[in-house]
Design a protein around this motif. Structure first.
Motif, PDB file in Angstrom:
ATOM      1  N   ILE A 280       0.860  -1.189   0.000  1.00 43.29           N
ATOM      2  CA  ILE A 280       0.000   0.000   0.000  1.00 43.29           C
ATOM      3  C   ILE A 280       0.893   1.234   0.000  1.00 43.29           C
ATOM      4  O   ILE A 280       2.068   1.165   0.382  1.00 43.29           O
ATOM      5  CB  ILE A 280      -0.942   0.035   1.228  1.00 43.29           C
ATOM      6  CG1 ILE A 280      -0.126   0.034   2.531  1.00 43.29           C
ATOM      7  CG2 ILE A 280      -1.930  -1.131   1.185  1.00 43.29           C
ATOM      8  CD1 ILE A 280      -0.974   0.311   3.771  1.00 43.29           C
ATOM      9  N   VAL A 282       0.927   5.199   1.391  1.00 41.84           N
ATOM     10  CA  VAL A 282       0.246   6.173   2.256  1.00 41.84           C
ATOM     11  C   VAL A 282       0.972   7.515   2.178  1.00 41.84           C
ATOM     12  O   VAL A 282       2.147   7.579   1.808  1.00 41.84           O
ATOM     13  CB  VAL A 282       0.211   5.697   3.731  1.00 41.84           C
ATOM     14  CG1 VAL A 282      -0.546   4.393   3.846  1.00 41.84           C
ATOM     15  CG2 VAL A 282       1.630   5.566   4.293  1.00 41.84           C
ATOM     16  N   ASN A 283       0.242   8.575   2.533  1.00 38.53           N
ATOM     17  CA  ASN A 283       0.861   9.911   2.569  1.00 38.53           C
ATOM     18  C   ASN A 283       1.350  10.203   3.983  1.00 38.53           C
ATOM     19  O   ASN A 283       1.389   9.305   4.827  1.00 38.53           O
ATOM     20  CB  ASN A 283      -0.125  10.963   2.057  1.00 38.53           C
ATOM     21  CG  ASN A 283      -1.425  10.957   2.872  1.00 38.53           C
ATOM     22  OD1 ASN A 283      -1.443  10.466   4.009  1.00 38.53           O
ATOM     23  ND2 ASN A 283      -2.494  11.466   2.290  1.00 38.53           N
ATOM     24  N   GLN A 285      -0.047  11.608   6.333  1.00 37.69           N
ATOM     25  CA  GLN A 285      -1.057  11.366   7.362  1.00 37.69           C
ATOM     26  C   GLN A 285      -1.343   9.868   7.506  1.00 37.69           C
ATOM     27  O   GLN A 285      -2.328   9.473   8.135  1.00 37.69           O
ATOM     28  CB  GLN A 285      -2.361  12.100   7.016  1.00 37.69           C
ATOM     29  CG  GLN A 285      -2.307  13.602   7.261  1.00 37.69           C
ATOM     30  CD  GLN A 285      -1.463  14.319   6.217  1.00 37.69           C
ATOM     31  OE1 GLN A 285      -1.638  14.100   5.014  1.00 37.69           O
ATOM     32  NE2 GLN A 285      -0.524  15.141   6.656  1.00 37.69           N
ATOM     33  N   ALA A 286      -0.510   9.056   6.866  1.00 35.89           N
ATOM     34  CA  ALA A 286      -0.663   7.600   6.899  1.00 35.89           C
ATOM     35  C   ALA A 286      -1.965   7.146   6.250  1.00 35.89           C
ATOM     36  O   ALA A 286      -2.503   6.095   6.599  1.00 35.89           O
ATOM     37  CB  ALA A 286      -0.532   7.059   8.323  1.00 35.89           C
ATOM     38  N   GLN A 287      -2.479   7.944   5.318  1.00 31.99           N
ATOM     39  CA  GLN A 287      -3.701   7.580   4.599  1.00 31.99           C
ATOM     40  C   GLN A 287      -3.384   7.147   3.177  1.00 31.99           C
ATOM     41  O   GLN A 287      -2.548   7.754   2.508  1.00 31.99           O
ATOM     42  CB  GLN A 287      -4.659   8.794   4.544  1.00 31.99           C
ATOM     43  CG  GLN A 287      -5.048   9.338   5.898  1.00 31.99           C
ATOM     44  CD  GLN A 287      -5.706   8.286   6.775  1.00 31.99           C
ATOM     45  OE1 GLN A 287      -6.624   7.590   6.351  1.00 31.99           O
ATOM     46  NE2 GLN A 287      -5.209   8.135   8.003  1.00 31.99           N
ATOM     47  N   ARG A 288      -4.079   6.108   2.721  1.00 33.43           N
ATOM     48  CA  ARG A 288      -3.941   5.704   1.322  1.00 33.43           C
ATOM     49  C   ARG A 288      -4.653   6.732   0.448  1.00 33.43           C
ATOM     50  O   ARG A 288      -5.605   7.383   0.890  1.00 33.43           O
ATOM     51  CB  ARG A 288      -4.536   4.306   1.103  1.00 33.43           C
ATOM     52  CG  ARG A 288      -3.707   3.207   1.783  1.00 33.43           C
ATOM     53  CD  ARG A 288      -4.340   1.836   1.646  1.00 33.43           C
ATOM     54  NE  ARG A 288      -4.503   1.483   0.237  1.00 33.43           N
ATOM     55  CZ  ARG A 288      -5.671   1.266  -0.355  1.00 33.43           C
ATOM     56  NH1 ARG A 288      -6.787   1.346   0.337  1.00 33.43           N
ATOM     57  NH2 ARG A 288      -5.732   0.956  -1.631  1.00 33.43           N
ATOM     58  N   GLU A 292      -3.464   1.069  -5.618  1.00 33.67           N
ATOM     59  CA  GLU A 292      -2.097   0.634  -5.956  1.00 33.67           C
ATOM     60  C   GLU A 292      -2.105  -0.510  -6.969  1.00 33.67           C
ATOM     61  O   GLU A 292      -1.098  -0.758  -7.642  1.00 33.67           O
ATOM     62  CB  GLU A 292      -1.349   0.163  -4.701  1.00 33.67           C
ATOM     63  CG  GLU A 292      -1.195   1.220  -3.605  1.00 33.67           C
ATOM     64  CD  GLU A 292      -2.368   1.208  -2.629  1.00 33.67           C
ATOM     65  OE1 GLU A 292      -3.375   0.535  -2.903  1.00 33.67           O
ATOM     66  OE2 GLU A 292      -2.260   1.883  -1.583  1.00 33.67           O
ATOM     67  N   GLN A 311       0.569  15.099  -2.980  1.00 35.83           N
ATOM     68  CA  GLN A 311       0.471  14.904  -1.527  1.00 35.83           C
ATOM     69  C   GLN A 311       1.281  15.964  -0.786  1.00 35.83           C
ATOM     70  O   GLN A 311       2.140  16.632  -1.376  1.00 35.83           O
ATOM     71  CB  GLN A 311       0.987  13.505  -1.150  1.00 35.83           C
ATOM     72  CG  GLN A 311       0.263  12.367  -1.843  1.00 35.83           C
ATOM     73  CD  GLN A 311      -1.233  12.394  -1.620  1.00 35.83           C
ATOM     74  OE1 GLN A 311      -1.705  12.509  -0.489  1.00 35.83           O
ATOM     75  NE2 GLN A 311      -2.009  12.331  -2.701  1.00 35.83           N
ATOM     76  N   GLY A 316       5.300  10.092  -0.495  1.00 37.32           N
ATOM     77  CA  GLY A 316       4.456   8.919  -0.280  1.00 37.32           C
ATOM     78  C   GLY A 316       5.319   7.825   0.331  1.00 37.32           C
ATOM     79  O   GLY A 316       6.546   7.866   0.222  1.00 37.32           O
ATOM     80  N   LEU A 355      -1.007   4.684  11.108  1.00 38.34           N
ATOM     81  CA  LEU A 355      -0.589   3.676  10.134  1.00 38.34           C
ATOM     82  C   LEU A 355      -1.164   2.306  10.498  1.00 38.34           C
ATOM     83  O   LEU A 355      -1.613   1.548   9.640  1.00 38.34           O
ATOM     84  CB  LEU A 355       0.938   3.620  10.037  1.00 38.34           C
ATOM     85  CG  LEU A 355       1.472   2.670   8.952  1.00 38.34           C
ATOM     86  CD1 LEU A 355       1.018   3.127   7.574  1.00 38.34           C
ATOM     87  CD2 LEU A 355       2.988   2.567   8.999  1.00 38.34           C
ATOM     88  N   THR A 358      -4.697   2.223   9.316  1.00 37.64           N
ATOM     89  CA  THR A 358      -4.778   2.106   7.854  1.00 37.64           C
ATOM     90  C   THR A 358      -4.491   0.675   7.411  1.00 37.64           C
ATOM     91  O   THR A 358      -5.208   0.106   6.575  1.00 37.64           O
ATOM     92  CB  THR A 358      -3.785   3.085   7.185  1.00 37.64           C
ATOM     93  OG1 THR A 358      -4.145   4.409   7.561  1.00 37.64           O
ATOM     94  CG2 THR A 358      -3.821   2.958   5.677  1.00 37.64           C
TER      95      THR A 358
END
Lengths: 477, 385
Positions: A280, A282-283, A285-288, A292, A311, A316, A355, A358
């Protein structure tokens, strides 16, 4: 080198090296093809390369193959790659943003270009490990682009082309679309070069971060440039100043997601990361933020540069577990490693709890109704997430866990000068110039309006380099 | 995973007080291999790159194997987009040369001779001088002065200067020791890189290994055989040709000696033999070839580009090449002047060089033959192309 500038190029009519028949600006593949071609026509040629000898060759030194049309097995190329298939491939990657006549001309001439390249010192090799899919369409250079560039410099020198390294062309004097003279800085000293014809093969402007910033805003400061630091776009700016017809927009560039630890310039091929589709992303903010597993990585890697650029801080992070570690080509930097997701988050500078959530949400959303298969679009997907992963969705649960940080890596820019089938630069008011030609990245946008497919840049550079060289030779007769 | 970040990796400069350690040079070679594995542009040049691509992690023994697969043709250096001034500062030929020389010293038999490869050029030169002088002094002292400068002709002319028994017993003892030392050293290397006895019975692999070695395929820089690099980025097969002249010349000389041995022991024909006899024909052709080959290789080495060359190792190469040159030069001189009064002294001089050559053989550049063959055999049993 200092005394060499005083020597006349062979065949020069005036005996003054600053008065060659043909001036070639640039030192990569297209420039060398043009210089060699013009020299073979008996013209005196001066080639100015901004880089020192040890860094010569522009982005060509990082290339590895060229896409070649062929009706049957040819050299190291298997099978056949007919014009229509080549053209269809080009239409697909550019979504139609091409000039059909120029595109077909390039495609048709790649067959003869293969032989020309071999005759001028280029050696080919079978397609490399991990690139089997290209064995029919792309001719790989033995040793890569640096070896190709070396061969061309040797050939050019043998033909008497006068080569100046550490020499930047800084200004052009053009009157109504007619080239008069160029100003060059040779080791810090200003000279004027009065040539009968000019070939611009000086690349794009991707290394001019200030220019990128004008188009992209402050985020451009976090871009890494995969190629040479010398593609500053100075000649393109000069052409704009003189009213040449410009194609493309300044914010268009080929951007891929590369390892964030890559050097600012010249990271080349080894900084690519092929692991996105196996984990995966993530940015901060630990968000996807994107699927992918949308498609095979070679078909999708070019969208991830822009995705990451959008981002915060243009960063990333790919997260994979030990299952995936050997599923992709080795890359140059080792991943960060940790025994838990939380520890990995800390090493990556992410919020551990975020994280963790997520990854847990992702793992829980996997519809485990089939086996993982990285050779096909296996449909192993998640369901119910804000951003679902549509293929290769395996749970991230087997420690150790690994993380790579991604940054946007700029390969080249698309904006350039408009040309005709004789490589003549078109001017807004006066039309085709009688003595200014362009080849390579500075005009590739005529054919490659967007997107990319392996080896197309070298195909355009070689074919247009040869045309520009030949036409410039005729114009300077 | 033992991996190193290529950007932050720093090498300490070697000084006389702090010579390169095996850890440093192996780590540097590993760092190079890891970048190569992510790039792969040089795949077609030689066996080293397919061998790199076969792995993701390179342990120390694998680096030892790669080091001897490398023929130091330097093509990958000139083709590399990551050589200095690039921050990655790759130099595969140099890194592998450093490890290669260290494999000679680490696997040598007996182990206490490992120092012999530290300053091998000096050692070989000193040993040659010493042995040559010893043979010269003994030769002159033990030979009847009346015989030394006399003109000898006919059967057994040489043996009237130095006795047949002395020649054969000393030569035989040294030869047996050489064989033992070289084979035992090789066996240690071979087992370290994971070689097994059964690999020698893999007929296909052995055949491909011999083909590569006898054609010096990996100095050809790829399947098109257009050559590799020496003084600059242009391709040449010069080094390959000179090496062929030397190696096949040496084999012809060896064949001459073998034929002569058969003549002597089987037929009872005593040396010296006529100018048109088989031993002399083989020996003279081989001698000239070896002289041209060794001189050419020295010339090529002198012109080699500074970038990929690790010149600290050149002493080993020069010492061995020059020694081989003198063995052949004095042999040819002996052949030409054997009917004159100079024959006695020339024979002693020639035998002095021959004795030196065989005395230093297991501790000289000569050992590269088996190390390369071993690495190639491992390659052909593991990586099939």
């Amino acid at each position: 080198m200092q005394e060499e500038v005083l020597k006349a190029p062979s065949g020069s009519r005036t005996g003054d090296p600053l008065y060659p028949d043909v001036l070639v600006v640039g030192g990569g593949n297209a420039a060398l093809c043009a210089a060699i071609r013009a020299a073979e026509e008996g013209r005196s040629v001066l080639l100015v390369e901004h880089a020192p000898q040890s860094l010569r060759g522009g982005n060509s030194q990082h290339t590895r193959n060229f896409r070649c049309m062929h009706e049957g097995p040819k050299g190291i190329l298997s099978g056949a790659y007919p014009e229509e298939e080549y053209y269809a491939d080009l239409l697909r990657v550019t979504a139609g943003k091409t000039t059909p006549a120029l595109a077909r001309m390039v495609i048709r001439q790649t067959t003869a270009a293969y032989d020309w390249m071999e005759e001028h010192g280029v050696r080919f090799q079978p397609s490399l490990g991990g690139t089997l899919s290209l064995s029919r369409t792309n001719a790989f250079f033995l040793g890569g682009g640096r070896a190709l560039v070396n061969a061309y410099y040797h050939t050019a020198e043998r033909l008497g082309v006068h080569i100046l390294y550490d020499t930047e062309a800084t200004a052009l004097t053009v009157e109504e679309g007619v080239f008069r003279f160029a100003v060059i800085q040779y080791k810090g000293i200003r000279h004027e070069v009065h040539a009968r014809a000019l070939v611009l093969a000086s690349g794009g402007f991707e290394s001019n971060l200030e220019w990128l910033e004008e188009a992209w805003g402050p985020s451009a400061r976090n871009f890494l440039i995969r190629g040479t630091r010398f593609n500053r776009g100075r000649m393109l700016k000069e052409m704009m100043r003189h009213g040449a017809s410009i194609i493309g927009e300044p914010d268009q560039c080929h951007a891929v997601a590369i390892d964030g630890r890559a050097p600012q310039f010249d990271g080349g091929i080894v900084t690519r990361l092929d692991c996105v589709s196996f984990g995966i992303v993530v940015n901060e903010q630990a968000q996807r933020f994107y699927d992918e597993g949308e498609d095979f990585w070679p078909k999708r890697y070019a969208i991830w540069g822009r995705l990451v650029a959008a981002q915060a801080n243009q960063v990333g992070h790919v997260i994979i577990d030990s299952k995936a570690l050997n599923d992709f080509m080795p890359s140059v930097f080792p991943p960060l490693e940790a025994d838990s997701i939380e520890a990995l988050a800390e090493r990556l500078g992410l919020e551990p709890a975020a994280l963790r959530k997520t990854v847990d949400d992702f793992n829980a959303a996997i519809v485990a109704d089939r086996a993982f298969d990285n050779l096909v679009l296996d449909g192993l997907c998640t369901r119910g997430l804000a951003v679902d992963k549509t293929n290769w969705a395996r749970p991230i649960c087997d420690p150790p866990f690994y993380g790579y940080t991604l940054a946007p890596g700029i390969t080249f820019t698309y904006m350039g000068v408009e040309v005709d089938e004789k490589a003549r630069v078109l001017f807004e008011k006066t039309g085709a110039s009688p003595n200014i030609y362009a080849a390579g990245e500075i005009m590739a946008g005529n054919i490659l309006g967007q997107g990319y497919t392996a080896g197309i840049g070298m195909a355009i550079g070689t074919v247009f380099g040869l045309i520009a060289g030949e036409e410039a030779a005729h114009a300077s007769r | 995973m033992q991996v190193v970040d290529p950007r932050t990796f720093e090498r300490s400069m070697p000084t006389p007080a702090n010579p390169l350690s095996v850890v440093d040079i192996t780590q540097e070679a590993r760092r190079n291999a890891e970048v190569c594995n992510a790039c792969r542009y040089c795949e077609g040049f030689c066996a080293v790159f397919p061998a790199i691509e076969a792995k993701r992690v390179f342990d120390d023994r694998y680096i030892d194997y790669l080091a001897n697969l490398c023929h130091n043709c330097t093509a990958c250096y000139h083709a590399c987009q990551y050589t200095s001034p690039h921050v990655f500062d790759l130099n595969v030929p140099k890194a592998l040369t450093q490890v290669r020389v260290s494999t000679y010293s680490r696997y040598v038999w007996p182990a206490f001779m490992s120092g012999a490869f530290e300053r091998n050029g000096t050692l070989v030169a000193m040993a040659t001088a010493l042995i040559f002088t010893l043979v010269l002094v003994l030769g002159i002292l033990l030979t009847d002065p009346a015989q030394l400068f006399a003109v000898h002709t006919g059967d057994g002319a040489f043996y009237r200067v130095i006795s047949y028994e002395a020649m054969v017993s000393v030569a035989g003892a040294v030869f047996v020791f050489d064989l033992l030392a070289i084979l035992l050293g090789f066996a240690r290397y071979w087992s370290a890189i994971g070689g097994r006895l059964k690999h020698f019975f893999d007929v296909g692999a052995v055949g491909r290994t011999l083909h590569d070695a006898l054609t010096l395929r990996h100095l050809g820089g790829g399947d098109d055989g257009k050559g590799c690099n020496e003084e600059d980025a242009t391709y040449t097969n010069r080094r390959r040709r000179f090496h062929h002249l030397m190696a096949y010349g040496f084999l012809l000389c060896f064949a001459a000696t073998s034929v002569a041995t058969v003549y002597d022991h089987v037929f009872g024909w005593i040396a010296p033999y006529g100018y048109l006899s088989l031993p002399v024909l083989l020996g003279s052709v081989g001698g000239v070839m070896t002289m041209v080959g060794t001189a050419g290789l020295v010339w090529v080495k002198l012109k080699l580009h500074d970038g990929p060359a690790w010149k600290a190792v050149f002493g080993m190469d020069y010492a061995f090449l020059v020694l081989l040159f003198w063995v052949n030069f004095t042999g040819m001189a002996l052949l030409v002047l054997r009917g004159s009064s100079a024959m006695g002294l020339l024979l002693i001089v020639h035998l002095g060089f021959v004795a030196a050559l065989f005395a230093v053989l297991p501790y000289s550049k000569f050992v590269h033959i088996l190390f390369r063959l071993g690495a190639l055999l491992k390659y052909h049993t593991e990586v099939r192309r």
